[in-house]
Design a protein around this motif. Structure first.
Motif, short mmCIF file in Angstrom:
data_model
loop_
_atom_site.label_atom_id
_atom_site.label_comp_id
_atom_site.label_asym_id
_atom_site.label_seq_id
_atom_site.Cartn_x
_atom_site.Cartn_y
_atom_site.Cartn_z
N ASN A 158 -2.55 4.32 6.23
CA ASN A 158 -3.84 3.97 6.83
C ASN A 158 -4.44 2.71 6.19
N ASN A 159 -4.28 2.57 4.88
CA ASN A 159 -4.77 1.36 4.21
C ASN A 159 -3.99 0.14 4.67
N SER A 209 -5.18 -0.78 8.09
CA SER A 209 -6.51 -1.41 8.00
C SER A 209 -6.38 -2.89 7.62
N ALA A 210 -5.52 -3.18 6.66
CA ALA A 210 -5.29 -4.58 6.26
C ALA A 210 -4.66 -5.36 7.40
N PHE A 245 0.83 -1.20 0.00
CA PHE A 245 0.00 0.00 0.00
C PHE A 245 0.87 1.26 0.00
N ASP A 289 -0.54 4.09 1.01
CA ASP A 289 -1.13 4.84 2.11
C ASP A 289 -1.02 4.02 3.40
#
Length: 93
Positions: A38-39, A42-43, A34, A36
């Motif tokens: 934040n992504n 999240s994962a 990623f 980003d």
């Protein structure tokens, strides 16, 4: 040239040795890459024991390392079951 019928004795069959569960190489299960953070986080939060490693501009989310491809493949299947359909095995560096 005619050699005649076979004598009825067959040579001993060649069999492969059982495959060991580890091959001595460390592998990770890459869940995603990623740009980003934040992504990536999240994962990471979607599966136990996931880690994040920043490489250049990417955040790599992965499981492991595991000793041997067989162990890593087992965890890759768990990742697929958790929704990471594109999870791949990579040699740990």
């Amino acid at each position: 040239v005619w050699l005649g019928p076979a004598d009825g004795t067959a040579p001993n069959p060649v069999t492969k040795a059982p495959v060991a569960s580890t091959d001595g190489t460390a592998y990770i299960v890459q869940l995603g890459a990623f740009s980003d953070k934040n992504n990536a986080e999240s994962a990471q939060n979607r599966i136990d024991d996931a880690q994040i490693d920043k490489r250049g501009a990417l955040y790599i989310v992965y499981l492991g390392p595991y000793s041997g491809a067989a162990a890593a493949e087992s965890h890759r299947q768990d990742a697929i079951d958790a929704g990471f359909k594109d999870a791949i095995l990579k040699r740990a560096n």
